[in-house]
Design a protein around this motif. Structure first.
Motif, mmCIF file in Angstrom:
data_model
loop_
_atom_site.group_PDB
_atom_site.id
_atom_site.type_symbol
_atom_site.label_atom_id
_atom_site.label_comp_id
_atom_site.label_asym_id
_atom_site.label_seq_id
_atom_site.Cartn_x
_atom_site.Cartn_y
_atom_site.Cartn_z
ATOM 1 N N GLY A 154 -26.626 -46.676 -15.261
ATOM 2 C CA GLY A 154 -25.503 -46.505 -16.161
ATOM 3 C C GLY A 154 -25.093 -45.063 -16.368
ATOM 4 O O GLY A 154 -24.288 -44.770 -17.242
ATOM 5 N N ALA A 155 -25.631 -44.115 -15.571
ATOM 6 C CA ALA A 155 -25.283 -42.710 -15.750
ATOM 7 C C ALA A 155 -25.422 -41.974 -14.428
ATOM 8 O O ALA A 155 -25.791 -42.548 -13.399
ATOM 9 C CB ALA A 155 -26.163 -42.077 -16.812
ATOM 10 N N PHE A 156 -25.122 -40.674 -14.465
ATOM 11 C CA PHE A 156 -25.332 -39.795 -13.319
ATOM 12 C C PHE A 156 -26.510 -38.886 -13.603
ATOM 13 O O PHE A 156 -26.809 -38.559 -14.764
ATOM 14 C CB PHE A 156 -24.084 -38.937 -13.062
ATOM 15 N N VAL A 157 -27.168 -38.478 -12.572
ATOM 16 C CA VAL A 157 -28.255 -37.513 -12.686
ATOM 17 C C VAL A 157 -27.772 -36.218 -12.050
ATOM 18 O O VAL A 157 -27.337 -36.205 -10.898
ATOM 19 C CB VAL A 157 -29.533 -38.007 -11.983
ATOM 20 N N VAL A 158 -27.847 -35.133 -12.803
ATOM 21 C CA VAL A 158 -27.409 -33.824 -12.322
ATOM 22 C C VAL A 158 -28.610 -32.888 -12.311
ATOM 23 O O VAL A 158 -29.297 -32.726 -13.336
ATOM 24 C CB VAL A 158 -26.291 -33.243 -13.210
ATOM 25 N N ILE A 159 -28.875 -32.288 -11.166
ATOM 26 C CA ILE A 159 -29.997 -31.371 -11.042
ATOM 27 C C ILE A 159 -29.601 -30.023 -11.637
ATOM 28 O O ILE A 159 -28.597 -29.423 -11.242
ATOM 29 C CB ILE A 159 -30.409 -31.213 -9.571
ATOM 30 N N SER A 160 -30.375 -29.555 -12.592
ATOM 31 C CA SER A 160 -30.065 -28.309 -13.293
ATOM 32 C C SER A 160 -31.333 -27.467 -13.396
ATOM 33 O O SER A 160 -32.433 -28.039 -13.531
ATOM 34 C CB SER A 160 -29.497 -28.607 -14.685
ATOM 35 N N PRO A 161 -31.248 -26.133 -13.357
ATOM 36 C CA PRO A 161 -30.021 -25.341 -13.294
ATOM 37 C C PRO A 161 -29.337 -25.428 -11.931
ATOM 38 O O PRO A 161 -29.933 -25.867 -10.949
ATOM 39 C CB PRO A 161 -30.521 -23.921 -13.585
ATOM 40 N N VAL A 162 -28.095 -24.990 -11.919
ATOM 41 C CA VAL A 162 -27.253 -25.099 -10.728
ATOM 42 C C VAL A 162 -27.145 -23.733 -10.065
ATOM 43 O O VAL A 162 -26.927 -22.723 -10.736
ATOM 44 C CB VAL A 162 -25.846 -25.612 -11.109
ATOM 45 N N ARG A 163 -27.293 -23.728 -8.738
ATOM 46 C CA ARG A 163 -27.129 -22.491 -7.963
ATOM 47 C C ARG A 163 -26.268 -22.782 -6.733
ATOM 48 O O ARG A 163 -26.751 -23.346 -5.764
ATOM 49 C CB ARG A 163 -28.484 -21.937 -7.532
ATOM 50 N N GLY A 164 -25.007 -22.416 -6.811
ATOM 51 C CA GLY A 164 -24.119 -22.561 -5.661
ATOM 52 C C GLY A 164 -23.443 -23.908 -5.527
ATOM 53 O O GLY A 164 -22.254 -23.993 -5.241
ATOM 54 N N VAL A 165 -24.207 -24.982 -5.727
ATOM 55 C CA VAL A 165 -23.651 -26.335 -5.634
ATOM 56 C C VAL A 165 -24.207 -27.195 -6.760
ATOM 57 O O VAL A 165 -25.330 -26.964 -7.234
ATOM 58 C CB VAL A 165 -23.951 -27.015 -4.274
ATOM 59 N N ILE A 166 -23.428 -28.183 -7.185
ATOM 60 C CA ILE A 166 -23.886 -29.142 -8.182
ATOM 61 C C ILE A 166 -24.346 -30.399 -7.452
ATOM 62 O O ILE A 166 -23.550 -31.045 -6.763
ATOM 63 C CB ILE A 166 -22.764 -29.491 -9.175
ATOM 64 N N ASN A 167 -25.619 -30.736 -7.581
ATOM 65 C CA ASN A 167 -26.171 -31.947 -6.973
ATOM 66 C C ASN A 167 -26.079 -33.097 -7.967
ATOM 67 O O ASN A 167 -26.597 -33.007 -9.084
ATOM 68 C CB ASN A 167 -27.631 -31.726 -6.559
ATOM 69 N N ILE A 168 -25.423 -34.188 -7.537
ATOM 70 C CA ILE A 168 -25.206 -35.335 -8.418
ATOM 71 C C ILE A 168 -25.783 -36.587 -7.764
ATOM 72 O O ILE A 168 -25.571 -36.835 -6.569
ATOM 73 C CB ILE A 168 -23.704 -35.559 -8.671
ATOM 74 N N LEU A 169 -26.491 -37.375 -8.557
ATOM 75 C CA LEU A 169 -26.971 -38.682 -8.112
ATOM 76 C C LEU A 169 -26.264 -39.761 -8.918
ATOM 77 O O LEU A 169 -26.159 -39.678 -10.145
ATOM 78 C CB LEU A 169 -28.480 -38.809 -8.310
ATOM 79 N N ASN A 170 -25.780 -40.765 -8.215
ATOM 80 C CA ASN A 170 -25.025 -41.847 -8.854
ATOM 81 C C ASN A 170 -25.967 -42.974 -9.246
ATOM 82 O O ASN A 170 -26.455 -43.719 -8.393
ATOM 83 C CB ASN A 170 -23.946 -42.350 -7.889
ATOM 84 N N LYS A 171 -26.223 -43.111 -10.531
ATOM 85 C CA LYS A 171 -27.069 -44.183 -11.050
ATOM 86 C C LYS A 171 -26.272 -45.133 -11.937
ATOM 87 O O LYS A 171 -26.824 -45.781 -12.821
ATOM 88 C CB LYS A 171 -28.240 -43.581 -11.842
ATOM 89 N N THR A 172 -24.985 -45.215 -11.683
ATOM 90 C CA THR A 172 -24.122 -46.065 -12.499
ATOM 91 C C THR A 172 -24.228 -47.533 -12.111
ATOM 92 O O THR A 172 -23.774 -48.405 -12.860
ATOM 93 C CB THR A 172 -22.658 -45.637 -12.345
ATOM 94 N N GLY A 173 -24.784 -47.816 -10.943
ATOM 95 C CA GLY A 173 -24.874 -49.204 -10.476
ATOM 96 C C GLY A 173 -23.692 -49.622 -9.618
ATOM 97 O O GLY A 173 -23.651 -50.746 -9.139
#
Length: 248
Positions: free
Chosen positions: A167-186
């Protein structure tokens, strides 16, 4: 000596051979190849040339230039312990193969397999499965290699085996250069995104495609400064908003 070239001039089906003329340092005209001239470049004059009614044999030809391969899409998702990579290409010509490369830190990539190119010149669909065990995250990219050895790299996609709430997104932080996003919305699809600073100014925005349990990487401009920013991701079903720390 500066030269002026007079080309062939067509008149009533005949071809007058103007030949080559040259201007000397005194401005006088010199004509070669069966032609004569009077006057100079500063006064009125005449050029007489013979009529050419026939030509020797000649050949018309052309040279082809290959149009670059078009990578229409590349997606990845993790299903039951398997990373599934799918990509679609267009205008596929003279491509040798695709190398599939994996990284566990988004920096050092290793080739884990390859797929021969179909090369039908139309839209092609490919699938590659990585059955390696995964703890945490894995980044993937394609390396397309032409038959002449020239290589090109695709964008990078990300998957995760980590058990995270749906039901949400996972964002790897801190961010350096690129934002990494994982889709956990289903669910997968196209998602709108934007990154704003503390003054609510939009730094980047766009649309990104993600599979369910897949991911994406958003490239940040090199000019961005470090600090706290807000990431917004949404589609018709989900709306996500999170503060992220960007480090330089």
């Amino acid at each position: 000596m500066k030269k002026i070239l007079i080309a062939f001039v067509s008149l009533a089906g005949s071809m007058y051979a103007g030949a080559q003329q040259a201007m000397t340092s005194t401005g006088n005209l010199q004509v070669h190849t069966g032609a004569s001239a009077s006057g100079n470049v500063f006064t009125a004059g005449t050029i007489d040339a013979n009529i050419t009614r026939s030509f020797g044999s000649f050949t018309l030809g052309y040279k082809t230039y290959p149009v670059p391969l078009i990578l229409i899409s590349l997606t990845a998702e993790r299903k039951k312990g398997v990373s599934c990579l799918r990509w679609i290409t267009g205008n596929e010509q003279n491509v040798g193969h695709f190398d599939i490369q994996r990284s566990y830190d988004a920096a050092d990539f290793t080739t884990i397999g390859n797929t021969p190119a179909i090369n039908n010149g139309t839209q092609e669909n490919y699938l590659f499965e990585d059955h390696s065990p995964l703890t945490g995250f894995a980044w993937y990219r394609l390396r397309s290699v032409d038959i002449n050895g020239k290589a090109r790299y695709s964008k990078i996609v990300i998957v995760s085996e980590t058990a995270t709430p749906t039901g949400a997104f996972v964002v790897i932080s801190p961010v350096r250069g690129v934002i990494n996003i994982l889709n956990k919305t289903g669910h997968g699809g196209e998602f709108r995104y934007s990154v704003t600073n503390s003054a609510a100014q939009v730094i980047i925005k766009g649309i990104v495609s993600m599979k369910g349990n897949g991911g994406a990487m958003l490239l940040l401009p090199k000019s961005i400064t470090g600090g706290i920013y807000v990431l917004n991701i949404s589609d018709d079903i989900t709306r996500f908003r999170r503060r992220i720390l960007i480090e330089k």
